[in-house]
Design a protein around this motif. Structure first.
Motif, PDB file in Angstrom:
ATOM      1  N   LYS B 243       0.913  -1.168   0.052  1.00 53.37           N
ATOM      2  CA  LYS B 243      -0.018   0.000   0.217  1.00 53.37           C
ATOM      3  C   LYS B 243       1.116   1.193  -0.121  1.00 53.37           C
ATOM      4  N   GLY B 244       0.562   2.021  -0.828  1.00 53.63           N
ATOM      5  CA  GLY B 244       1.511   3.378  -0.901  1.00 53.63           C
ATOM      6  C   GLY B 244       2.488   3.191  -2.262  1.00 53.63           C
ATOM      7  N   ALA B 245       2.707   1.841  -2.608  1.00 50.95           N
ATOM      8  CA  ALA B 245       3.647   1.896  -3.901  1.00 50.95           C
ATOM      9  C   ALA B 245       2.909   2.324  -5.239  1.00 50.95           C
ATOM     10  N   PHE B 246       1.522   2.438  -5.152  1.00 49.45           N
ATOM     11  CA  PHE B 246       0.869   2.892  -6.243  1.00 49.45           C
ATOM     12  C   PHE B 246      -0.303   3.837  -5.673  1.00 49.45           C
ATOM     13  N   PRO B 247      -0.790   4.986  -6.245  1.00 51.63           N
ATOM     14  CA  PRO B 247      -1.864   5.845  -5.682  1.00 51.63           C
ATOM     15  C   PRO B 247      -3.032   4.980  -5.660  1.00 51.63           C
ATOM     16  N   GLU B 248      -3.727   4.812  -4.583  1.00 50.07           N
ATOM     17  CA  GLU B 248      -4.965   4.008  -4.596  1.00 50.07           C
ATOM     18  C   GLU B 248      -5.992   4.772  -5.193  1.00 50.07           C
ATOM     19  N   ASP B 249      -6.072   6.168  -5.271  1.00 51.90           N
ATOM     20  CA  ASP B 249      -7.002   6.892  -6.058  1.00 51.90           C
ATOM     21  C   ASP B 249      -6.738   7.106  -7.543  1.00 51.90           C
ATOM     22  N   HIS B 250      -5.899   6.652  -8.025  1.00 51.57           N
ATOM     23  CA  HIS B 250      -5.574   6.239  -9.430  1.00 51.57           C
ATOM     24  C   HIS B 250      -6.498   5.167 -10.278  1.00 51.57           C
ATOM     25  N   TYR B 251      -7.064   5.524 -11.358  1.00 53.56           N
ATOM     26  CA  TYR B 251      -8.055   4.582 -12.062  1.00 53.56           C
ATOM     27  C   TYR B 251      -7.647   3.126 -12.220  1.00 53.56           C
ATOM     28  N   LEU B 252      -6.205   3.126 -12.467  1.00 55.57           N
ATOM     29  CA  LEU B 252      -5.681   1.823 -12.503  1.00 55.57           C
ATOM     30  C   LEU B 252      -5.549   0.800 -11.351  1.00 55.57           C
ATOM     31  N   SER B 253      -5.722   1.631 -10.229  1.00 49.48           N
ATOM     32  CA  SER B 253      -5.456   1.080  -8.673  1.00 49.48           C
ATOM     33  C   SER B 253      -6.610  -0.032  -8.572  1.00 49.48           C
ATOM     34  N   ILE B 254      -6.314  -1.181  -8.350  1.00 49.10           N
ATOM     35  CA  ILE B 254      -7.581  -2.011  -8.118  1.00 49.10           C
ATOM     36  C   ILE B 254      -7.560  -2.765  -6.600  1.00 49.10           C
ATOM     37  N   GLY B 255      -6.928  -2.279  -5.804  1.00 51.72           N
ATOM     38  CA  GLY B 255      -7.052  -2.530  -4.554  1.00 51.72           C
ATOM     39  C   GLY B 255      -6.104  -3.591  -4.080  1.00 51.72           C
ATOM     40  N   MET B 256      -6.276  -4.302  -2.794  1.00 54.60           N
ATOM     41  CA  MET B 256      -5.813  -5.205  -2.268  1.00 54.60           C
ATOM     42  C   MET B 256      -6.448  -6.712  -2.622  1.00 54.60           C
ATOM     43  N   PRO B 257      -5.572  -7.521  -3.051  1.00 49.97           N
ATOM     44  CA  PRO B 257      -5.930  -9.052  -3.416  1.00 49.97           C
ATOM     45  C   PRO B 257      -5.878  -9.759  -2.082  1.00 49.97           C
ATOM     46  N   GLY B 258      -6.585 -10.839  -2.126  1.00 52.79           N
ATOM     47  CA  GLY B 258      -6.390 -11.836  -0.845  1.00 52.79           C
ATOM     48  C   GLY B 258      -7.571 -12.035  -0.054  1.00 52.79           C
ATOM     49  N   MET B 259      -7.325 -12.612   1.020  1.00 57.31           N
ATOM     50  CA  MET B 259      -8.439 -13.216   2.005  1.00 57.31           C
ATOM     51  C   MET B 259      -9.674 -12.224   2.093  1.00 57.31           C
ATOM     52  N   HIS B 260      -8.950 -10.858   2.328  1.00 55.21           N
ATOM     53  CA  HIS B 260     -10.127  -9.739   2.792  1.00 55.21           C
ATOM     54  C   HIS B 260     -10.096  -8.816   1.520  1.00 55.21           C
ATOM     55  N   GLY B 261      -9.604  -9.078   0.256  1.00 57.99           N
ATOM     56  CA  GLY B 261      -9.466  -8.336  -0.836  1.00 57.99           C
ATOM     57  C   GLY B 261     -11.012  -8.239  -1.296  1.00 57.99           C
ATOM     58  N   ALA B 262     -11.057  -7.192  -2.106  1.00 53.40           N
ATOM     59  CA  ALA B 262     -12.326  -6.960  -2.822  1.00 53.40           C
ATOM     60  C   ALA B 262     -12.595  -8.033  -3.787  1.00 53.40           C
ATOM     61  N   LYS B 263     -14.078  -8.489  -4.185  1.00 53.13           N
ATOM     62  CA  LYS B 263     -14.389  -9.246  -5.069  1.00 53.13           C
ATOM     63  C   LYS B 263     -13.596  -9.134  -6.657  1.00 53.13           C
ATOM     64  N   TYR B 264     -13.718  -7.704  -7.031  1.00 54.63           N
ATOM     65  CA  TYR B 264     -13.329  -7.444  -8.197  1.00 54.63           C
ATOM     66  C   TYR B 264     -11.686  -7.583  -8.236  1.00 54.63           C
ATOM     67  N   THR B 265     -10.960  -7.335  -7.093  1.00 53.66           N
ATOM     68  CA  THR B 265      -9.510  -7.637  -7.084  1.00 53.66           C
ATOM     69  C   THR B 265      -9.353  -9.086  -7.343  1.00 53.66           C
ATOM     70  N   ASN B 266      -9.939  -9.954  -6.774  1.00 52.97           N
ATOM     71  CA  ASN B 266      -9.563 -11.385  -6.648  1.00 52.97           C
ATOM     72  C   ASN B 266     -10.127 -11.897  -8.132  1.00 52.97           C
ATOM     73  N   PHE B 267     -11.300 -11.408  -8.591  1.00 52.79           N
ATOM     74  CA  PHE B 267     -11.883 -11.905  -9.863  1.00 52.79           C
ATOM     75  C   PHE B 267     -10.618 -11.583 -10.838  1.00 52.79           C
TER      76      PHE B 267
END
Ligand SMILES: Cc1ncc(C[n+]2csc(CCOP(=O)(O)OP(=O)(O)O)c2C)c(N)n1
Lengths: 161, 584
Positions: B243-267
């Protein structure tokens, strides 16, 4: 599958512990271990024999490389290396059976290094299979005690020069 | 040129020559010569915490925020053993640190002397390297080596054990010109052939995805990452450590993957055809069932630590090297080849998932939802210079989901070890490293009690950190697992929302204390606390039995998530069959 790892390390306190604890942490059983100085007094060579599949050995080799005091690691292939081990056998030897035991020792070019009233102590060096064959034969007479150094190994000359 | 001095003075001089300005220290018998020498240093400022574990976590937070190594000094025996959790935490998260432990005199070493512990032995598997200094002549060289090892290659903690006779001895100090570490040569520059091949894979992929972690932050490669992502229009998933390596408000940012990641990230990870893994280690909390993780993808893995490559996941194109340099190399190759982005359709698909399966929770006007509390923190601090730290538990996962980190080195969370009690001392270290930032520790009522003694440290040193306690009266994450997988049997996971009284605790330490339980008053209360002059703690009473969703059941495949269906009640979100499948 047996792997013989030859690990060149800096000759410093604690290095052997660092190396062996890596194996222990990953649940590897070390079959044999031999350590000693090399031609360069600041370096030691640790020869480790482990039984494991190729993939875990590759991973542990990478982990070994991460140790700051490890300089070089070779996974020695049997065809491209020579290895030796030294064994001392103290064998039951009643006077009337001594000559048999001495004969076996001679066949294997081993040396009698101590003669007791009811035992002979034999020194043998060689590759593991030869030493194993001797051990099997001596078992018939009863082995009182046995000590082995652990395997040491070097890559064959053709590889370096 | 040499100068006569004691070992302790040499140690301090060496720190000064290494550029150290802050040291986290806790004294005791055999450490006294060194503390005495520190008394004379105009350069090294010593922060005295209230527990050695906190000293190490504070140094860790300092290092994450500044990029400089954290430096710690403690006494032998219990002082040294109290550093263990901190060392293990820093080791797992690859944080650069040099920890000095004082040791009993060599004449009694190994005799179970008073306050003796074999700290180099104990910490062998949780340090990048360690030293027992036997001779004052070796001190300066050892310290130079330690700083080099801690901060280069894959960073990590280095421990230096200093017997008291070494720190007392007088000798001629010489600062070594060079260090000689024949066995230590990290591969920093990636192999150009592999970089070229990786670039070719990226240029032809239809559904590529960047999966990035702490390695990008450690290498300082965020600019290069952004260039690559924008050049080829690549979606970017950042891990908890990334987190912080890429701005999370950027349109290319798709959030955190994994156990509690968003569905879209894991998909997206499940569907990608080219996984570009940078400075990550395929941790099981990210991958879930390994065989199903990015199963359709070819995998490029960029890491400075060759032992990470192929450790968990088979890799098609390994590149050993520093993330910054390799990313720069990829950008250069792709530019040279005039590569064009071809991910428009892919980004549209991800955006569809994003619309269909957003992170969500049920709003509540009576009680404060924990997610709402974190969203509120995000909303009212997003435009400020801020650092967020977290403890470990549900609040940490919600922080990962709802705090959007846009600047590198402004997020500190315990990733690999998952250490409750990390966030608050880390916030203290972070505040020292970033004095002009608003530093907020997002905490649970369980975790904060693991190092709350540090409230004294913050008060006395004028460090205006803010602690937001999401107070649910439970060890919430444990309770969640018990709800889902142990038939609601809350064995040893119930705390008490009223004990301690955090407002009174604040009072005892000279902090500002706030309590809020009305959602309508939440924002105003947080604002007041964040704007208050000194340190402040906010006891936020939240809905007690909320669960973090979506959730991948442990060992499950990451596209099979529990919960996360918009608008549905929690009971509808649970797929009982799936739970059974995983647990039986
Ligand atoms: C030192 C330590 N002990 C135990 C755990 C196991 N554990 C993980 S989360 C958790 C509960 C955390 O509770 P709290 O801090 O109140 O946060 P919440 O989950 O309620 O947000 C526990 C006990 C841990 N991660 N660290």
């Amino acid at each position: 599958m047996k792997h013989t790892l030859s690990v060149l390390v800096e000759n410093r306190a604690g290095v052997l512990t660092r190396v062996t604890s890596l194996f222990a942490r990953r649940g590897f059983n070390i079959d044999s271990l031999a350590v000693g100085p090399t031609e360069d007094p600041t370096l030691s060579r640790i020869t480790i024999v482990v039984s494991a599949e190729d993939t875990p050995v590759e991973q542990i080799t990478k982990q070994l490389h991460k140790l700051i005091n490890v300089i070089k690691i070779q996974d020695l292939h049997p065809a491209e290396s020579i290895d030796r081990e030294l064994v001392l056998f103290k064998v039951n030897a009643a006077p009337e059976r001594r000559h048999e035991i001495i004969e076996i020792a001679n066949v294997f070019r081993a040396k009698i290094i101590d003669v007791g009233r009811n035992s002979l102590t034999i020194e043998a060096t060689g590759a593991s299979d030869k030493l194993q064959a001797m051990e099997d034969l001596f078992r018939g007479y009863g082995i009182k005690e046995l000590a082995r150094t652990g395997k040491i190994a070097l890559s064959r000359g053709s590889r370096d020069s | 040129m040499s100068e006569r001095m004691t070992g302790a003075q040499a140690l301090v001089r060496s720190l000064e020559l290494e550029g150290v300005t802050t040291l986290f220290g806790y004294p005791g018998g055999v450490a006294l010569p060194i503390f005495d020498a520190l008394y004379d240093s105009a350069q090294v400022h010593v922060l005295l915490p209230r527990h050695e574990q906190a000293a190490v976590h504070a140094a860790d937070g300092y290092a994450r925020v500044t990029g400089k190594p954290g430096v710690v000094l403690v006494t032998s025996g219990p002082g040294a053993t109290n550093t263990i959790t901190g060392l293990a935490n820093a080791y797992m998260d690859s944080v650069p640190m040099v920890v000095f432990t004082a040791q009993v005199a060599q004449s009694v070493l190994g005799t179970d002397a008073f306050q003796e512990s074999d700290i180099t032995g104990i910490t062998l598997p949780i340090t990048k390297h360690s030293y027992l200094v036997r001779n004052p002549d070796d001190l300066a060289e050892t310290i130079r080596e330690a700083f080099l090892i801690a901060t280069t290659g894959r960073p990590g903690p280095v421990l230096i054990d200093v017997p008291v006779d070494v720190s007392k001895a007088e000798f001629d100090f010489v600062w070594p010109e060079h260090v000689n570490l024949p066995g230590y040569k990290p591969t920093v520059r990636g192999h150009i052939k592999q970089i070229k091949q990786a670039a070719a894979l990226i240029a032809e992929a239809r559904k590529p995805l960047l999966y990035v972690g702490g390695g990008v932050l450690a290498s300082g490669g965020w600019k290069e990452l952004k260039e690559l992502a924008e050049l080829m229009q690549l979606p970017v998933a950042t891990t908890l450590m990334g987190k912080g390596a890429f701005p999370e408000d950027h349109y290319l940012s798709i959030g955190m993957p994994g156990m509690h990641g968003a569905k879209y990230t894991n998909f997206a990870i499940t569907d990608t055809d080219l996984l570009i893994a940078v400075g990550v280690r395929f941790d099981d909390r990210v991958t879930g069932k390994l065989s199903a993780f990015a199963a359709k993808a070819r995998v490029i893995h960029i890491d400075v630590d060759p032992a990470e490559i192929g450790k968990n996941k088979t890799v098609d194109m390994p590149v050993v090297g520093d993330a910054k340099q390799v990313l720069a190399g990829l950008v250069a190759e792709l530019r040279k080849a005039d590569a064009e982005p071809r991910t428009e359709g892919w980004m549209n698909a991800i955006d569809d998932w994003r619309r269909q399966f957003p992170l969500h929770y049920l709003h509540n006007t009576e009680e404060i939802m924990p997610e709402f509390a974190i969203e509120t923190i995000q909303r009212i601090t997003r435009d400020r210079k801020r650092v967020i730290t977290t403890e470990v538990g549900q609040h940490q996962m919600w922080a990962c989901q709802y705090i959007h980190v846009t600047e590198p080195r402004t997020w500190c969370s315990s990733g690999g070890l998952g250490t409750m009690g990390f966030g608050f001392p880390a916030a203290i270290g972070a505040q020292l490293g970033a004095p002009d930032h608003l530093v907020i520790d997002i905490a649970g009522d369980g975790s904060i009690q693991m190092n709350s003694q540090e409230m004294a440290t913050a008060a006395i040193n004028g460090l205006p950190v803010k602690v937001v306690v999401l107070n649910n009266g439970y060890l919430g994450m444990v309770r969640q697992w018990q709800e889902l997988f142990y038939g609601h049997r809350y064995s040893s996971s119930t705390l008490a929302q009223d004990c301690p009284d955090f407002v009174k605790l604040a009072d005892a330490y000279g902090w500002k204390g706030y309590r809020v339980s009305d959602p309508a008053l939440l924002e105003a209360t947080l604002r007041e606390a964040f704007d208050a002059e000194g340190p402040a703690i906010i006891d936020v009473r939240v809905v007690r039995e909320e669960c973090v969703y979506p959730m991948v059941a442990p060992g499950g495949s990451i596209d099979e998530m529990l919960g996360g269906v918009p608008g549905g009640p929690v009971s509808d979100m649970l797929d009982d069959d799936l739970i059974k499948e995983v647990w039986e």
